[in-house]
Scaffold this motif. Structure first.
Motif, short mmCIF file in Angstrom:
data_model
loop_
_atom_site.label_atom_id
_atom_site.label_comp_id
_atom_site.label_asym_id
_atom_site.label_seq_id
_atom_site.Cartn_x
_atom_site.Cartn_y
_atom_site.Cartn_z
N THR A 1 0.80 -1.22 0.00
CA THR A 1 0.00 0.00 0.00
C THR A 1 0.84 1.27 0.00
OG1 THR A 1 -0.10 0.00 2.41
CG2 THR A 1 -1.89 -1.12 1.22
N ARG B 1 -4.89 -1.92 -6.94
CA ARG B 1 -5.12 -0.68 -6.18
C ARG B 1 -4.71 0.54 -7.00
NH1 ARG B 1 -3.16 -4.27 -2.56
NH2 ARG B 1 -4.67 -4.91 -1.00
N TYR B 2 -3.73 0.37 -7.86
CA TYR B 2 -3.23 1.48 -8.67
C TYR B 2 -3.59 1.34 -10.14
CZ TYR B 2 -0.60 2.46 -4.49
OH TYR B 2 -0.28 2.74 -3.20
#
Length: 195
Positions: A6, A48-49
């Motif tokens: 993260t 997530r990206y």
């Protein structure tokens, strides 16, 4: 979920891993799972990206376009050479990049695989084409510069592919693509002035 999955630099790390992977193994090796594995994160972490695989591939390709663009700008220099000389330099840089970075080169020009419409690839791939159009326009003010530049680019792309596969060396007996580059320029710009 670990901090390595993260952290703020995970996005860049995933792209770095993808660039390394495409350089070493080619575009076919660029799976989300393999990039995540080599980055040391779970296979879901890249999402997530990069919500889609295409978005990650596009980010990797943007690095290739930036590299090619930097090489072209450095090679052309201050732009005081004639348009034809600058086009010859640009053609050589393009061919050297293609032959020295075959995996990245393949990925960069596979807009059918990339999210080219909305992820900034137009902003990274089209400026270099714009340089080509501008130089062709100066070298051939009598012609539609965009069309001639497109044909010139397609010809260079074909030389890169066929040279990379060994086909042109076999067919022509050449051991350097320089004479082919001169012939390509002559075909699209007209014969060079007396050498």
């Amino acid at each position: 979920m670990t901090s390595s999955e993260t952290g703020p630099d995970l996005r860049s790390r995933l792209i770095d891993v993808g660039v390394d992977l495409v350089t070493r193994e080619g575009a076919h090796a660029l799976t989300l799972r393999e990039i995540a594995r080599r980055a040391g994160v779970s296979h879901g972490a890249p999402r997530r990206y990069f919500p889609t695989h295409l978005e990650l591939l596009s980010a990797i390709a943007r690095r290739g376009f930036a590299d090619l663009g930097d090489r072209a700008v450095a090679a052309i220099g201050d732009g005081t050479a004639s348009p034809r000389a600058q086009l010859a330099t640009l053609g050589r840089v393009y061919l050297e990049f293609a032959l020295g970075n075959p995996g990245m080169y393949e990925l960069m020009f596979r807009h059918d695989l990339l999210e080219s419409g909305h992820l900034g690839l137009r902003d990274t791939s089209l400026p270099l084409f714009g340089v080509l159009v501008e130089l062709v326009g100066r070298a051939r003010p009598d012609a539609d510069a965009r069309t001639v530049a497109g044909a010139l680019w397609a010809n260079l792309h074909g030389v890169a592919q066929l040279w990379g596969w060994g086909s042109l060396q076999l067919a022509t007996g050449a051991d350097d693509f320089g004479p082919l580059l001169r012939t390509v320029l002559d075909a699209h710009l007209g014969p060079a002035a007396a050498r």
